[in-house]
Design a protein around this motif. Structure first.
Motif, PDB file in Angstrom:
ATOM      1  N   TYR A 216       1.045   5.528   0.443  1.00 43.75           N
ATOM      2  CA  TYR A 216       0.374   6.637   1.104  1.00 43.75           C
ATOM      3  C   TYR A 216       1.119   7.939   0.812  1.00 43.75           C
ATOM      4  O   TYR A 216       2.357   7.965   0.805  1.00 43.75           O
ATOM      5  CB  TYR A 216       0.339   6.425   2.624  1.00 43.75           C
ATOM      6  CG  TYR A 216      -0.380   5.165   3.043  1.00 43.75           C
ATOM      7  CD1 TYR A 216      -1.748   5.157   3.289  1.00 43.75           C
ATOM      8  CD2 TYR A 216       0.314   3.960   3.184  1.00 43.75           C
ATOM      9  CE1 TYR A 216      -2.413   3.994   3.665  1.00 43.75           C
ATOM     10  CE2 TYR A 216      -0.332   2.790   3.560  1.00 43.75           C
ATOM     11  CZ  TYR A 216      -1.697   2.827   3.799  1.00 43.75           C
ATOM     12  OH  TYR A 216      -2.350   1.677   4.171  1.00 43.75           O
TER      13      TYR A 216
ATOM     14  N   ASP B 197      -1.878  11.135   4.518  1.00 45.87           N
ATOM     15  CA  ASP B 197      -2.830  10.026   4.409  1.00 45.87           C
ATOM     16  C   ASP B 197      -2.849   9.216   5.704  1.00 45.87           C
ATOM     17  O   ASP B 197      -1.821   9.066   6.375  1.00 45.87           O
ATOM     18  CB  ASP B 197      -2.454   9.098   3.250  1.00 45.87           C
ATOM     19  CG  ASP B 197      -2.713   9.717   1.896  1.00 45.87           C
ATOM     20  OD1 ASP B 197      -3.368  10.770   1.844  1.00 45.87           O
ATOM     21  OD2 ASP B 197      -2.245   9.146   0.886  1.00 45.87           O
ATOM     22  N   ARG B 198      -4.009   8.669   6.022  1.00 49.07           N
ATOM     23  CA  ARG B 198      -4.167   7.870   7.231  1.00 49.07           C
ATOM     24  C   ARG B 198      -4.085   6.382   6.889  1.00 49.07           C
ATOM     25  O   ARG B 198      -4.768   5.909   5.976  1.00 49.07           O
ATOM     26  CB  ARG B 198      -5.499   8.196   7.913  1.00 49.07           C
ATOM     27  CG  ARG B 198      -5.534   9.624   8.429  1.00 49.07           C
ATOM     28  CD  ARG B 198      -6.916  10.036   8.913  1.00 49.07           C
ATOM     29  NE  ARG B 198      -6.903  11.439   9.298  1.00 49.07           N
ATOM     30  CZ  ARG B 198      -6.790  11.885  10.543  1.00 49.07           C
ATOM     31  NH1 ARG B 198      -6.719  11.012  11.530  1.00 49.07           N
ATOM     32  NH2 ARG B 198      -6.775  13.167  10.819  1.00 49.07           N
TER      33      ARG B 198
ATOM     34  N   LYS C 252       1.754  12.085   1.845  1.00 47.12           N
ATOM     35  CA  LYS C 252       1.859  12.834   3.099  1.00 47.12           C
ATOM     36  C   LYS C 252       0.464  13.230   3.586  1.00 47.12           C
ATOM     37  O   LYS C 252      -0.345  13.756   2.837  1.00 47.12           O
ATOM     38  CB  LYS C 252       2.709  14.085   2.898  1.00 47.12           C
ATOM     39  CG  LYS C 252       2.884  14.915   4.168  1.00 47.12           C
ATOM     40  CD  LYS C 252       3.768  16.123   3.936  1.00 47.12           C
ATOM     41  CE  LYS C 252       3.920  16.925   5.223  1.00 47.12           C
ATOM     42  NZ  LYS C 252       4.790  18.125   5.030  1.00 47.12           N
TER      43      LYS C 252
ATOM     44  N   VAL D 206      -0.684   8.245  10.723  1.00 55.24           N
ATOM     45  CA  VAL D 206      -0.719   9.209   9.621  1.00 55.24           C
ATOM     46  C   VAL D 206       0.669   9.293   8.979  1.00 55.24           C
ATOM     47  O   VAL D 206       1.677   9.405   9.683  1.00 55.24           O
ATOM     48  CB  VAL D 206      -1.130  10.614  10.125  1.00 55.24           C
ATOM     49  CG1 VAL D 206      -1.236  11.593   8.968  1.00 55.24           C
ATOM     50  CG2 VAL D 206      -2.450  10.546  10.896  1.00 55.24           C
TER      51      VAL D 206
ATOM     52  N   ARG E 183       0.840  -1.187   0.000  1.00 53.35           N
ATOM     53  CA  ARG E 183       0.000   0.000   0.000  1.00 53.35           C
ATOM     54  C   ARG E 183       0.884   1.250   0.000  1.00 53.35           C
ATOM     55  O   ARG E 183       1.900   1.289   0.695  1.00 53.35           O
ATOM     56  CB  ARG E 183      -0.919   0.018   1.224  1.00 53.35           C
ATOM     57  CG  ARG E 183      -1.868  -1.176   1.282  1.00 53.35           C
ATOM     58  CD  ARG E 183      -2.726  -1.153   2.531  1.00 53.35           C
ATOM     59  NE  ARG E 183      -3.591  -2.323   2.617  1.00 53.35           N
ATOM     60  CZ  ARG E 183      -4.371  -2.585   3.652  1.00 53.35           C
ATOM     61  NH1 ARG E 183      -4.404  -1.761   4.690  1.00 53.35           N
ATOM     62  NH2 ARG E 183      -5.130  -3.677   3.655  1.00 53.35           N
TER      63      ARG E 183
END
Length: 228
Positions: free
Chosen positions: A35, A39-40, A37, A97, A33
């Motif tokens: 993500y 993003d949770r 900056k 986060v 996955r």
């Protein structure tokens, strides 16, 4: 159909010693996955259905509080994210986060437990790492009783120890933190964090760079917040 990217087992110390047979069995169960900056990865209160291993980037663990959020810890490449909740089979106690572009290997908790039943040495390594993190977290919570400058000094001394790169002019910490994130890490207001960092910048103690922080006089920081 494009080829599935390989799972970066070697970037995760807990999983790196797996045999080729174990890797081949586990790889189809892993999900890569990405993500950006901010993003949770997961939210406080969500069920811990997967364990996540960070293989690139950095993640902050944030606990909601009545007055202001508190950043409990910052995790880097190779570290598990949300492992305690998975082991205890309870909801995530805090939110994860991404501080920067990050990537995780996520494994469903049922498959992960099946793996460690066969490879108990993984359990030992994981629990040893979690024990050290729990000790560090307890120390951080104890640090929250001191003055703001004391807490900020402990924060930057710890970052220097974990991430610091020696340079001729001091120790560089390659981690970009906003003033709000610094405030959340030391449990204060953004206005107070700005005042402390501005004074340190003026005094040439800790300088803010676009890519992180330069600590020019680490000994002085340690004197402000001596370790136990």
């Amino acid at each position: 159909m494009p080829a599935r990217p390989p799972i970066p087992f070697n970037a995760i110390p807990i999983l790196a010693p797996l045999t080729a047979e174990d890797r081949a069995a586990l790889a189809p169960l892993c999900e890569l996955r990405a993500y950006g900056k901010g993003d949770r990865i997961f939210e406080e209160g969500e069920p811990a259905l997967s364990i996540h291993f960070l293989f690139v980037g950095r993640v902050k663990i944030v606990k909601a509080a009545p007055e202001r959020d508190l950043i409990l810890e910052i995790l880097g490449p190779g570290e598990p994210v949300g492992a305690v909740a998975v082991f205890e089979q309870r909801p995530f106690p805090a939110t994860a986060v991404a501080l920067e572009a990050s990537g995780t290997v996520s494994i469903p908790e049922r498959e992960f437990f099946h793996l460690i039943e066969k490879r108990p040495e993984i359990t030992r390594r994981l629990l040893a790492g979690l024990t050290l993190r729990l000790m560090a977290l307890n120390r951080r919570l104890a640090d929250m009783t001191g003055s703001v400058e004391y807490r900020a000094a402990r924060l930057f001394a710890t970052l220097a120890e974990r991430l610091g790169q020696n340079r001729a002019e001091g120790i560089f910490v390659p981690l970009r933190l906003s003033r709000q994130e610094i405030a959340d890490l030391v449990g204060t207001t953004i206005e107070t964090a700005i005042r402390v960092m501005s004074r340190w910048q003026k005094d040439g103690l800790v300088e803010t760079d676009k890519d992180g922080f330069l600590i020019r006089r680490i000994a002085e920081l340690k004197e402000m917040a001596p370790a136990d």
